[in-house]
Design a protein around this motif. Structure first.
Motif, PDB file in Angstrom:
ATOM      1  N   VAL A 205       0.870  -1.175   0.000  1.00  0.00           N
ATOM      2  CA  VAL A 205       0.000   0.000   0.000  1.00  0.00           C
ATOM      3  C   VAL A 205       0.909   1.228   0.000  1.00  0.00           C
ATOM      4  O   VAL A 205       1.841   1.305   0.809  1.00  0.00           O
ATOM      5  CB  VAL A 205      -0.916   0.022   1.240  1.00  0.00           C
ATOM      6  N   ARG A 209      -1.442   5.892   2.480  1.00  0.00           N
ATOM      7  CA  ARG A 209      -2.681   5.435   1.845  1.00  0.00           C
ATOM      8  C   ARG A 209      -3.164   4.185   2.576  1.00  0.00           C
ATOM      9  O   ARG A 209      -2.424   3.542   3.344  1.00  0.00           O
ATOM     10  CB  ARG A 209      -2.444   5.092   0.376  1.00  0.00           C
ATOM     11  N   ALA A 211      -5.680   0.487   1.812  1.00  0.00           N
ATOM     12  CA  ALA A 211      -6.473  -0.337   0.903  1.00  0.00           C
ATOM     13  C   ALA A 211      -7.843  -0.553   1.519  1.00  0.00           C
ATOM     14  O   ALA A 211      -7.964  -0.850   2.713  1.00  0.00           O
ATOM     15  CB  ALA A 211      -5.791  -1.677   0.659  1.00  0.00           C
ATOM     16  N   GLU A 224      -8.252   2.424  -3.023  1.00  0.00           N
ATOM     17  CA  GLU A 224      -7.339   3.071  -2.092  1.00  0.00           C
ATOM     18  C   GLU A 224      -7.877   4.433  -1.696  1.00  0.00           C
ATOM     19  O   GLU A 224      -8.536   5.112  -2.495  1.00  0.00           O
ATOM     20  CB  GLU A 224      -5.943   3.241  -2.720  1.00  0.00           C
TER      21      GLU A 224
END
Length: 577
Positions: A205, A209, A211, A224
């Motif tokens: 990831v 950010r 997921a 995302e």
């Protein structure tokens, strides 16, 4: 990452061995998993759960009074084999039938279904049920396609508590169906997990950010978003689940819900509590009465940094089942019970006919040597390409295809060598290899490769020298068996996209009188072309389906491995021509 291991291939077996040694009060080991130390009370339905390793405390940690009667445990992120499930179910059976429960993944569906068929054929009433709680994996109109994540726990517990009440098998199954219909889960992740022996995670990831909508096998999320604060994460989880209140609940205001905030491996308890304080506030603001919440690691994914929220919307019956006492290594509820005493005797090992082989003709035994050489070449090819196969599979799946193929092909080669050494014909060598592959590999590929080798073995038999036409017939039957078992067709971006043109080309060439080695060469060319073409397809089956766009430009791992294997076997046929 997973740092403490010996041989990565032995990780799941060694972990289960250590778990059983540490929890003798609750469980005892049997072939394929564990069962309750005190056994199943006579006349009580046995609830047997299961799935791959890497998710502790699911599934072995949930065996004990008030919850599961047994757990079948597969290899890392791979379903247990039908033989493992059958073994655990027979050990757990108390005379009133067995309910086999699992998350809705293709390999689990195949193997648990096969186990139920075998148990029924042996006089043990068996039913199956797949949990489908993850709202991110399919829409409300396709709930049957949803995967099972942390919602496994409340559904398992409802069924097991019903069994403890003495309900018959069909009613225990009905309870499971009702609990599942009222259970919804949603998850987020901040980093992927790393399998034992791997030097990189299954997915990553980007910095800052997260997921959204991840799977517990390391499947990438469906999207995302920016890294949230704890309160923002809680709001996302709650809001997502309140958008889909099940039919019959009426609405969140005034409803009761069992709430599970689950850590996936690397998010620690204090962090979970920070998130839960906001979850509880938001649900309270929506008018939801929280019943016996659970905050902790309940269904994990090795070292994945992530969390999931599960709501099971309760009525009076489900509330009583959720609050019923339970005493297992990893989950306890209600007043502690007196320790169970271990069963008086261990389960008697099942008598096996593996030491004997059917009679075979000299011609078939000579052909068996060629079969063994082909399986040797197959296994060597898989070993050479295992890392590549895992990398391809990780693009939109869970990255375990190479490991699973290694386990299966190695087991198949060893079983075939043993059968050949004892004078087996070509058919028996293939059938023994098929059973070993399916049993050791587990997962979808284990079931499918087991069915392929078994179909080919049945066609060759042990009586005569296999002709080119008979080999082609066996491959054609293998193709049909895979499609029947897995439900995939050409165009779904699976191994079927290679298997069908390979079988069709081989059949056409042998029908024209082309010798087997040359016909196989022609079919292997078709297989390679078809495997490359899967890069342009969108998956319509399996774990890759929710991440279809991610896989564009990458061939299907199962299709690619099959094409590699057809080319390797072609070399053996030429050498033995």
């Amino acid at each position: 990452m997973t740092r403490l291991f010996n041989d990565p291939a032995a990780f799941a077996d060694e972990a289960l061995e250590g778990f059983a040694a540490a929890h003798r009060r609750w469980v005892r080991p049997v072939t394929g998993g564990v069962v309750r130390a005190g056994g199943t009370p006579e006349g009580q339905v046995a609830v047997v759960i299961g799935g791959g390793s890497g998710h502790y405390p699911a599934f072995s940690g949930l065996v004990g009074r008030g919850l599961a009667h047994g757990a079948a445990v597969g290899n890392v992120f791979a379903s247990p084999s039908a033989q493992q499930i059958r073994s655990v179910a027979r050990a757990a059976h108390g005379g009133a039938g067995v309910l086999l429960m699992y998350g809705n993944y293709a390999g689990d569906v195949l193997h648990f279904g096969q186990a139920a068929e075998r148990l029924t054929g042996e006089g043990v009433r068996a039913r199956t049920f797949a949990v489908t709680d993850d709202i991110s994996s399919a829409g409300p109109e396709e709930t049957a396609k949803r995967r099972g994540i942390a919602g496994d726990l409340p559904v398992f517990k409802a069924a097991a508590a019903a069994a403890e009440q003495g309900l018959p098998l069909d009613e225990v199954l009905a309870v499971a169906e009702h609990a599942n219909a009222r259970t919804r889960s949603f998850g987020i992740a901040f980093s992927g997990c790393t399998l034992p022996g791997a030097d990189h995670p299954l997915f990553t990831v980007p910095e800052a950010r997260m997921a959204v909508g991840l799977g517990i096998h390391g499947e990438p999320g469906i999207g995302e978003e920016s890294l949230p604060t704890a309160d923002e994460a809680a709001r996302l989880l709650v809001t997502s689940l309140l958008k889909e209140v099940p039919d019959g609940v009426g609405g969140p205001a005034g409803a009761r819900a069992a709430v599970i905030l689950n850590g996936l491996g690397s998010v620690k308890y204090e962090e979970l509590f920070v998130v839960y304080r906001k979850v509880a506030e938001l649900l309270g603001d929506a008018g939801v009465e929280i019943v016996d919440p659970e905050v902790g690691e309940l269904v994990t994914s090795f070292d994945m940094a992530g969390i999931s929220l599960t709501l099971t919307w309760l009525d009076d019956g489900l509330s009583a089942l959720w609050r019923a006492p339970a005493d297992t290594p990893a989950f306890r509820k209600g007043a502690p019970a007196a320790p169970e005493h271990a069963a008086a005797a261990a389960v008697t090992a099942e008598e096996s006919d593996e030491q004997t082989v059917p009679e075979a003709s000299d011609a078939s035994r000579r052909a068996a040597a060629v079969v063994l050489a082909a399986l040797d070449a197959l296994a060597a090819t898989v070993d050479d390409h295992a890392e590549e196969l895992g990398r391809i599979d990780a693009v939109a799946g869970d990255g375990d295809h190479g490991i699973g193929m290694q386990r299966g092909s190695t087991a198949a080669r060893l079983a075939a060598a043993d059968a050949h050494a004892r004078g087996a014909g070509a058919g028996t060598v293939l059938v023994r290899a098929a059973d070993a592959w399916s049993d050791r590999a587990g997962g979808t590929s284990g079931a499918l490769w087991g069915s392929m080798l078994r179909a080919l073995g049945g066609a060759l038999g042990d009586d005569e020298k296999p002709t080119a036409a008979r080999v082609a017939d066996g491959v054609t039957e293998a193709s049909a068996a895979v499609r029947r078992l897995g439900g995939a067709e050409v165009g779904d971006k699976t191994m079927v996209d290679v298997l069908v043109p390979f079988a069709d080309t081989l059949a056409a060439a042998t029908a024209d009188g082309v010798p087997l080695a040359a016909a196989w060469d022609r079919a292997a060319d078709a297989a390679e072309t078809a495997a490359s073409a899967t890069a342009d397809l969108l998956p319509r089956k399996g774990r890759a389906r929710p991440h279809a766009e991610k896989s564009l430009g990458t061939p299907d791992a199962g299709a690619h491995s099959l094409a590699l294997i057809t080319r390797a076997v072609r070399g053996v046929l030429i050498d033995h021509h």
